[in-house]
Design a protein around this motif. Structure first.
Motif, PDB file in Angstrom:
ATOM      1  N   SER A  14      -4.652   6.833   0.089  1.00 44.19           N
ATOM      2  CA  SER A  14      -4.134   5.632  -0.558  1.00 44.19           C
ATOM      3  C   SER A  14      -3.997   5.894  -2.054  1.00 44.19           C
ATOM      4  N   TYR A  55       0.846  -1.191   0.000  1.00 45.32           N
ATOM      5  CA  TYR A  55       0.000   0.000   0.000  1.00 45.32           C
ATOM      6  C   TYR A  55       0.881   1.241   0.000  1.00 45.32           C
ATOM      7  N   THR A  62      -4.328  -1.339   6.129  1.00 43.26           N
ATOM      8  CA  THR A  62      -5.075  -1.750   4.940  1.00 43.26           C
ATOM      9  C   THR A  62      -5.190  -0.560   4.007  1.00 43.26           C
ATOM     10  N   GLU A  63      -5.620  -0.797   2.773  1.00 44.27           N
ATOM     11  CA  GLU A  63      -5.707   0.305   1.815  1.00 44.27           C
ATOM     12  C   GLU A  63      -6.778   1.329   2.192  1.00 44.27           C
TER      13      GLU A  63
END
Length: 130
Positions: free
Chosen positions: A129, A28, A107-108
Protein backbone atom coordinates in the motif's frame (compact mmCIF):
# COMPACT_ATOMS: atom_id res chain seq x y z
CA UNK A 1 -36.89 37.86 13.95
CA UNK A 2 -37.38 37.69 10.19
CA UNK A 3 -33.61 38.03 9.72
CA UNK A 4 -32.99 34.93 11.90
CA UNK A 5 -35.41 32.89 9.83
CA UNK A 6 -33.65 33.93 6.62
CA UNK A 7 -30.20 33.23 8.11
CA UNK A 8 -31.43 29.91 9.51
CA UNK A 9 -32.80 28.95 6.10
CA UNK A 10 -29.52 29.87 4.40
CA UNK A 11 -27.53 27.92 7.01
CA UNK A 12 -29.73 24.85 6.55
CA UNK A 13 -29.40 25.09 2.76
CA UNK A 14 -25.57 25.32 2.99
CA UNK A 15 -25.40 22.35 5.38
CA UNK A 16 -27.55 20.23 3.05
CA UNK A 17 -25.42 21.12 0.02
CA UNK A 18 -22.17 20.39 1.84
CA UNK A 19 -23.40 17.08 3.22
CA UNK A 20 -24.49 16.00 -0.26
CA UNK A 21 -20.99 16.73 -1.55
CA UNK A 22 -19.19 14.63 1.05
CA UNK A 23 -17.26 11.80 -0.54
CA UNK A 24 -17.63 8.57 1.40
CA UNK A 25 -15.24 6.72 -0.90
CA UNK A 26 -11.77 5.54 0.06
CA UNK A 27 -8.91 5.33 -2.42
CA UNK A 28 -6.02 2.89 -2.11
CA UNK A 29 -2.89 2.44 -4.21
CA UNK A 30 -0.80 -0.71 -4.19
CA UNK A 31 2.53 -1.15 -5.94
CA UNK A 32 5.11 -3.88 -6.47
CA UNK A 33 8.09 -4.45 -8.72
CA UNK A 34 10.44 -7.24 -9.77
CA UNK A 35 13.30 -7.41 -12.24
CA UNK A 36 10.81 -7.93 -15.06
CA UNK A 37 7.50 -6.37 -14.04
CA UNK A 38 6.00 -3.30 -12.41
CA UNK A 39 2.46 -3.82 -11.04
CA UNK A 40 0.01 -1.22 -9.74
CA UNK A 41 -3.48 -1.67 -8.38
CA UNK A 42 -5.51 1.48 -7.71
CA UNK A 43 -8.96 1.17 -6.23
CA UNK A 44 -11.84 3.31 -5.02
CA UNK A 45 -14.13 1.70 -2.47
CA UNK A 46 -17.54 2.83 -1.22
CA UNK A 47 -20.12 1.00 0.88
CA UNK A 48 -21.81 -0.25 -2.28
CA UNK A 49 -18.98 -1.05 -4.70
CA UNK A 50 -15.30 -1.29 -5.53
CA UNK A 51 -13.84 -0.02 -8.78
CA UNK A 52 -10.21 -0.90 -9.45
CA UNK A 53 -7.62 -0.42 -12.14
CA UNK A 54 -4.59 -2.66 -12.51
CA UNK A 55 -1.53 -1.84 -14.57
CA UNK A 56 1.17 -4.28 -15.64
CA UNK A 57 4.34 -2.93 -17.21
CA UNK A 58 7.06 -5.17 -18.56
CA UNK A 59 10.45 -3.70 -17.56
CA UNK A 60 12.68 -6.72 -18.24
CA UNK A 61 15.87 -6.63 -20.30
CA UNK A 62 14.67 -9.24 -22.79
CA UNK A 63 12.05 -8.35 -25.40
CA UNK A 64 8.53 -8.13 -23.99
CA UNK A 65 6.42 -11.27 -24.31
CA UNK A 66 3.71 -11.39 -26.94
CA UNK A 67 1.26 -13.00 -24.49
CA UNK A 68 1.29 -13.40 -20.73
CA UNK A 69 -0.93 -14.76 -17.98
CA UNK A 70 -1.69 -12.86 -14.79
CA UNK A 71 -3.54 -13.25 -11.54
CA UNK A 72 -4.07 -10.73 -8.72
CA UNK A 73 -5.18 -12.08 -5.35
CA UNK A 74 -5.97 -10.90 -1.84
CA UNK A 75 -8.52 -11.85 0.79
CA UNK A 76 -11.12 -9.71 -0.96
CA UNK A 77 -9.89 -9.76 -4.55
CA UNK A 78 -9.36 -12.40 -7.19
CA UNK A 79 -8.59 -11.22 -10.71
CA UNK A 80 -7.35 -13.77 -13.19
CA UNK A 81 -7.26 -14.26 -16.90
CA UNK A 82 -5.99 -17.11 -19.05
CA UNK A 83 -3.96 -15.05 -21.54
CA UNK A 84 -3.60 -11.45 -22.49
CA UNK A 85 -1.48 -9.09 -24.55
CA UNK A 86 -0.28 -5.54 -24.10
CA UNK A 87 -3.02 -3.09 -24.98
CA UNK A 88 -1.01 0.10 -24.63
CA UNK A 89 2.32 1.47 -25.89
CA UNK A 90 5.52 0.88 -23.94
CA UNK A 91 4.73 -2.71 -22.92
CA UNK A 92 1.86 -1.68 -20.64
CA UNK A 93 -1.39 -3.56 -20.02
CA UNK A 94 -4.25 -1.79 -18.23
CA UNK A 95 -7.43 -3.44 -17.02
CA UNK A 96 -10.33 -2.61 -14.75
CA UNK A 97 -12.49 -4.52 -12.32
CA UNK A 98 -15.76 -3.55 -10.65
CA UNK A 99 -17.67 -5.32 -7.93
CA UNK A 100 -21.04 -4.26 -6.57
CA UNK A 101 -22.43 -6.00 -3.52
CA UNK A 102 -19.24 -7.95 -2.82
CA UNK A 103 -18.82 -9.81 0.46
CA UNK A 104 -15.54 -7.97 1.13
CA UNK A 105 -13.81 -4.92 -0.30
CA UNK A 106 -10.14 -3.98 -0.46
CA UNK A 107 -8.65 -2.11 2.50
CA UNK A 108 -5.30 -0.37 2.87
CA UNK A 109 -4.00 -3.30 4.97
CA UNK A 110 -4.79 -6.01 2.40
CA UNK A 111 -1.95 -8.22 1.30
CA UNK A 112 -2.12 -8.35 -2.48
CA UNK A 113 -0.02 -10.56 -4.74
CA UNK A 114 0.27 -10.55 -8.51
CA UNK A 115 1.49 -13.67 -10.30
CA UNK A 116 2.68 -13.37 -13.89
CA UNK A 117 3.62 -16.12 -16.33
CA UNK A 118 5.31 -15.56 -19.69
CA UNK A 119 7.68 -17.45 -21.96
CA UNK A 120 7.98 -20.34 -19.48
CA UNK A 121 8.81 -18.01 -16.55
CA UNK A 122 6.77 -17.19 -13.43
CA UNK A 123 7.05 -14.36 -10.91
CA UNK A 124 4.96 -13.51 -7.88
CA UNK A 125 5.10 -9.90 -6.73
CA UNK A 126 3.82 -8.58 -3.41
CA UNK A 127 2.03 -5.26 -3.71
CA UNK A 128 2.42 -2.77 -0.88
CA UNK A 129 0.00 0.00 0.00
CA UNK A 130 1.37 3.41 -1.00
Amino acid sequence: MKRYKILGGIFLFVVLILSACLDDSKKYNFYGESDNWSVKYKTEVTKEREFGEYIFKYIGKEPAPVVFVYKIESTSLNIGIAEDTFNQKDNVHIGTVECTGCKAYTTENDKIEATLEWDGKTETIKLDSK
